[in-house]
Design a protein around this motif. Sequence first.
Motif, PDB file in Angstrom:
ATOM      1  N   GLU A  86      14.127 -12.273   0.217  1.00 48.73           N
ATOM      2  CA  GLU A  86      12.893 -11.489  -0.022  1.00 48.73           C
ATOM      3  C   GLU A  86      13.143 -10.452  -1.084  1.00 48.73           C
ATOM      4  O   GLU A  86      14.137  -9.727  -1.026  1.00 48.73           O
ATOM      5  N   ALA A  87      12.250 -10.380  -2.071  1.00 49.49           N
ATOM      6  CA  ALA A  87      12.371  -9.415  -3.173  1.00 49.49           C
ATOM      7  C   ALA A  87      11.003  -8.821  -3.481  1.00 49.49           C
ATOM      8  O   ALA A  87      10.563  -8.817  -4.631  1.00 49.49           O
ATOM      9  N   VAL A  88      10.322  -8.342  -2.449  1.00 49.70           N
ATOM     10  CA  VAL A  88       9.015  -7.713  -2.635  1.00 49.70           C
ATOM     11  C   VAL A  88       9.199  -6.206  -2.731  1.00 49.70           C
ATOM     12  O   VAL A  88      10.317  -5.695  -2.702  1.00 49.70           O
ATOM     13  N   ARG A  89       8.092  -5.480  -2.818  1.00 49.33           N
ATOM     14  CA  ARG A  89       8.183  -4.041  -3.067  1.00 49.33           C
ATOM     15  C   ARG A  89       8.880  -3.306  -1.929  1.00 49.33           C
ATOM     16  O   ARG A  89       8.899  -3.765  -0.792  1.00 49.33           O
ATOM     17  N   GLU A  90       9.444  -2.170  -2.264  1.00 43.89           N
ATOM     18  CA  GLU A  90      10.289  -1.410  -1.345  1.00 43.89           C
ATOM     19  C   GLU A  90       9.433  -0.644  -0.339  1.00 43.89           C
ATOM     20  O   GLU A  90       9.247   0.575  -0.439  1.00 43.89           O
ATOM     21  N   ASP A  91       8.926  -1.385   0.646  1.00 44.06           N
ATOM     22  CA  ASP A  91       8.074  -0.801   1.680  1.00 44.06           C
ATOM     23  C   ASP A  91       8.379  -1.517   2.993  1.00 44.06           C
ATOM     24  O   ASP A  91       8.310  -2.759   3.061  1.00 44.06           O
ATOM     25  N   LEU A  92       8.698  -0.751   4.016  1.00 42.07           N
ATOM     26  CA  LEU A  92       9.136  -1.330   5.278  1.00 42.07           C
ATOM     27  C   LEU A  92       8.061  -2.232   5.881  1.00 42.07           C
ATOM     28  O   LEU A  92       8.353  -3.346   6.342  1.00 42.07           O
ATOM     29  N   THR A  94       5.590  -3.835   4.428  1.00 39.05           N
ATOM     30  CA  THR A  94       5.395  -5.053   3.636  1.00 39.05           C
ATOM     31  C   THR A  94       6.500  -6.062   3.914  1.00 39.05           C
ATOM     32  O   THR A  94       6.250  -7.261   4.117  1.00 39.05           O
ATOM     33  N   LYS A  95       7.735  -5.588   3.940  1.00 38.54           N
ATOM     34  CA  LYS A  95       8.862  -6.496   4.177  1.00 38.54           C
ATOM     35  C   LYS A  95       8.808  -7.087   5.583  1.00 38.54           C
ATOM     36  O   LYS A  95       9.075  -8.281   5.783  1.00 38.54           O
ATOM     37  N   ALA A  96       8.463  -6.270   6.559  1.00 40.54           N
ATOM     38  CA  ALA A  96       8.373  -6.766   7.932  1.00 40.54           C
ATOM     39  C   ALA A  96       7.283  -7.836   8.051  1.00 40.54           C
ATOM     40  O   ALA A  96       7.467  -8.856   8.734  1.00 40.54           O
ATOM     41  N   GLU A  97       6.163  -7.629   7.368  1.00 40.39           N
ATOM     42  CA  GLU A  97       5.085  -8.612   7.396  1.00 40.39           C
ATOM     43  C   GLU A  97       5.519  -9.920   6.751  1.00 40.39           C
ATOM     44  O   GLU A  97       5.229 -11.017   7.257  1.00 40.39           O
ATOM     45  N   VAL A  98       6.215  -9.834   5.620  1.00 41.03           N
ATOM     46  CA  VAL A  98       6.683 -11.027   4.926  1.00 41.03           C
ATOM     47  C   VAL A  98       7.585 -11.855   5.834  1.00 41.03           C
ATOM     48  O   VAL A  98       7.406 -13.074   5.994  1.00 41.03           O
ATOM     49  N   PHE A  99       8.561 -11.215   6.453  1.00 41.65           N
ATOM     50  CA  PHE A  99       9.489 -11.963   7.295  1.00 41.65           C
ATOM     51  C   PHE A  99       8.809 -12.478   8.559  1.00 41.65           C
ATOM     52  O   PHE A  99       9.166 -13.551   9.071  1.00 41.65           O
ATOM     53  N   GLY A 100       7.848 -11.738   9.077  1.00 44.55           N
ATOM     54  CA  GLY A 100       7.111 -12.216  10.246  1.00 44.55           C
ATOM     55  C   GLY A 100       6.385 -13.518   9.953  1.00 44.55           C
ATOM     56  O   GLY A 100       6.381 -14.446  10.780  1.00 44.55           O
ATOM     57  N   ARG A 101       5.773 -13.611   8.785  1.00 43.96           N
ATOM     58  CA  ARG A 101       5.058 -14.838   8.413  1.00 43.96           C
ATOM     59  C   ARG A 101       6.029 -15.967   8.090  1.00 43.96           C
ATOM     60  O   ARG A 101       5.769 -17.137   8.416  1.00 43.96           O
TER      61      ARG A 101
END
Length: 379
Positions: A86-92, A94-101
């Motif tokens: 994962e290389a999305v913006r530095e926001d907790l 946002t990253k948690a949502e990405v990995f959840g999906r």
Amino acid sequence: MRIRIVGAGAMGRGIAQWAATAGHTVELCDVRTEAVTAALDFVRSMLDRAVQKNRLSAEDCAATLERLVPLDDPWADGPDVELVIEAVREDLGTKAEVFGRLEQALPASAVFATNTSSLSVTRIAAALKDPTRLAGLHFFNPVPLMKIVEIVPGAATRPEIPPALTALVEGCGHRAVTVADTPGFLVNHAGRGLVTEALALLEESVTDPAGIDRIARDVLGLRMGPFELMDLTGLDVTAAVIDSIWEGFRYADRLRPSYLTPNRVAAGLHGRKTGHGWFAYGSDAPAAAPEPPVTGDADRPVYVVGDAADSGAAALREALAAVGATVETGTEPSADALVLVPVWGTTVAAAVAAYRLPAGRTFGVDPLPPAGRRRVLAE
């Protein structure tokens, strides 16, 4: 290995180029399809440049491009995906949502890695049903050239994952270092000393960004100055890292952020990627102003404060004598001498008072760089 990279910005495209060049099949995706197209065009241009410079054969270039697979949907099924970066913006959030999906779309055997530069890997993993499958895999920009990669196990990361990531990184020609899940990890935590102090110097109007960068290059021996580095990394990223590390260490004064970076971020001055940060970029950018020439009375004698046991003073005398300066000896300076005081964390005013020196012609000099083309003076 089949790797899916989520996020096609500067970091995502760099990681994609690095992995595909090393022989891995890379799925590159982003919620913005135009970002994927732009990333592939950029990678293609970098590979073409490598071919032109005879660093890569045309056959290897074509094979690398074939291994880059654009995806329209980051959450598409991927039964053969072994690793997600994962290389999305530095926001907790946002990253948690990405990995959840991703957890819903990909097999349980796929390892998850976050390229976060300062957020807690443990906190990102905590949002997953299976937090043991996630670790930090922190690259630096530009990825193909920056050979160091931080591997960051979270509190729940399975023990076999860090060695597997180490083998991947080193098999692709980079250097892996396993570090603790602390704010900023290793490199960004250590780097706060450079960037935070550089911003403090600018706040205090000691000199301008170009002057601070010159000192960092010529005195500290760095390849880039702190302001050039922030422009390359992106001020939006830098500001987020500074804040994250400060908050993570419970608002320690030594890590206190500057007001300068969020102001520039709010103004859209993010650095190279927006065409302007601390400096301007692009074909229309004005050329850097030349450094003013050094002028003065080269025949004026110089007196260096310090006895024979003072290694800093001795080294400075030797350096001055080597370039032909007249270096006075004795217990006090002559009436015409320029007086230099090696200062070790003290002010020039304190040295003037302690040694009863002539204030109008006394300067402090940084004694730390024993050689080099530049000396830092303070008045």
